[in-house]
Design a protein around this motif. Structure first.
Motif, mmCIF file in Angstrom:
data_model
loop_
_atom_site.group_PDB
_atom_site.id
_atom_site.type_symbol
_atom_site.label_atom_id
_atom_site.label_comp_id
_atom_site.label_asym_id
_atom_site.label_seq_id
_atom_site.Cartn_x
_atom_site.Cartn_y
_atom_site.Cartn_z
ATOM 1 N N ASN A 98 2.639 0.417 9.341
ATOM 2 C CA ASN A 98 2.301 -0.969 8.994
ATOM 3 C C ASN A 98 0.795 -1.162 8.838
ATOM 4 O O ASN A 98 0.338 -1.875 7.944
ATOM 5 N N LYS A 99 0.037 -0.524 9.717
ATOM 6 C CA LYS A 99 -1.418 -0.626 9.633
ATOM 7 C C LYS A 99 -1.911 0.000 8.329
ATOM 8 O O LYS A 99 -2.751 -0.571 7.635
ATOM 9 N N GLU A 118 -1.059 -2.301 5.422
ATOM 10 C CA GLU A 118 -1.979 -3.441 5.365
ATOM 11 C C GLU A 118 -3.314 -3.016 4.771
ATOM 12 O O GLU A 118 -3.902 -3.740 3.959
ATOM 13 N N ARG A 166 -2.394 -8.387 -5.111
ATOM 14 C CA ARG A 166 -1.783 -8.440 -3.776
ATOM 15 C C ARG A 166 -0.751 -9.564 -3.716
ATOM 16 O O ARG A 166 0.344 -9.402 -3.170
ATOM 17 N N VAL A 188 -6.881 -10.546 9.375
ATOM 18 C CA VAL A 188 -5.864 -9.504 9.346
ATOM 19 C C VAL A 188 -5.510 -9.129 10.781
ATOM 20 O O VAL A 188 -6.374 -8.754 11.549
ATOM 21 N N ASP A 211 -5.012 -4.379 1.368
ATOM 22 C CA ASP A 211 -6.350 -4.962 1.376
ATOM 23 C C ASP A 211 -7.259 -4.385 0.297
ATOM 24 O O ASP A 211 -8.272 -4.983 -0.039
ATOM 25 N N ARG A 265 -1.170 -12.784 7.416
ATOM 26 C CA ARG A 265 -0.834 -11.802 8.454
ATOM 27 C C ARG A 265 -1.134 -12.349 9.853
ATOM 28 O O ARG A 265 -1.472 -11.610 10.764
#
Length: 187
Positions: A116-117, A120, A131, A92, A124, A39
């Protein structure tokens, strides 16, 4: 595939220029995969370059028993995993701002960034192997068979890990809420 084998043979015979064909064919795909892992565009570029150097020196180990694409992905991903283990952390960062200039309404931009956050953060929560399979399947659009060959597990294991990863993400959404929970409750 035949073309790739020819390039490998040319490189191994001393024609180092033939390696540029391999680089041109795979650099963008490897970048997308590694960017999904890190990322971070800068780190991804560095890791792709390092991985391609590693591939060059390991070309003699390619034994024509699977697709060349799976082999090159495996070498690149293994290189990245080795680097991650050395550093013991994965950086990240949101890259959306540096990757596109968006002329949409500010609220739409905010909602996309928030989504998007959240995605992510969800990713995680998954173990590294799950993943990786999610990234290979949905970012790189690889088939179950290609992923199986790449991570060296049976296709059934790929399917199970993908199913478990998606289930864990759904449970996290239900438990913790957030953007995706709001969207799923609107239906």
């Amino acid at each position: 595939m035949q073309e790739e084998i020819q390039w490998v043979q040319e490189v191994l015979s001393g024609n180092k220029q033939a390696y540029s064909h391999i680089i041109n064919k795979y650099k963008n795909q490897l970048y997308a995969t590694i960017l999904g892992m890190t990322r971070n565009p800068h780190d991804a570029q560095d890791l792709v370059q390092e991985a391609l150097i590693k591939v060059y020196y390991q070309l003699g180990k390619y034994d024509n028993r699977g697709s060349f694409a799976s082999w090159i992905y495996r070498v690149a991903i293994n290189h990245c995993m080795d680097e991650f283990r050395k550093k013991r952390h994965i950086e990240v960062r949101m890259t959306e701002e540096s990757m596109e200039k968006n002329l949409e309404h500010p609220e739409v931009i905010f909602l996309k960034k928030e989504k998007n956050k959240q995605l992510e953060l969800l990713m995680d929560t998954l173990p590294e192997d799950e993943r990786m399979i999610i990234l290979l399947r949905y970012v790189n659009e690889l088939s179950y068979e290609e992923i199986s060959e790449l991570v060296d597990v049976p296709v059934s294991t790929v399917r199970n890990k993908l199913h478990r990863a998606k289930k864990k993400m759904r449970n996290t959404i239900k438990r913790e809420g957030g953007y995706f929970n709001e969207v799923s409750n609107c239906r």
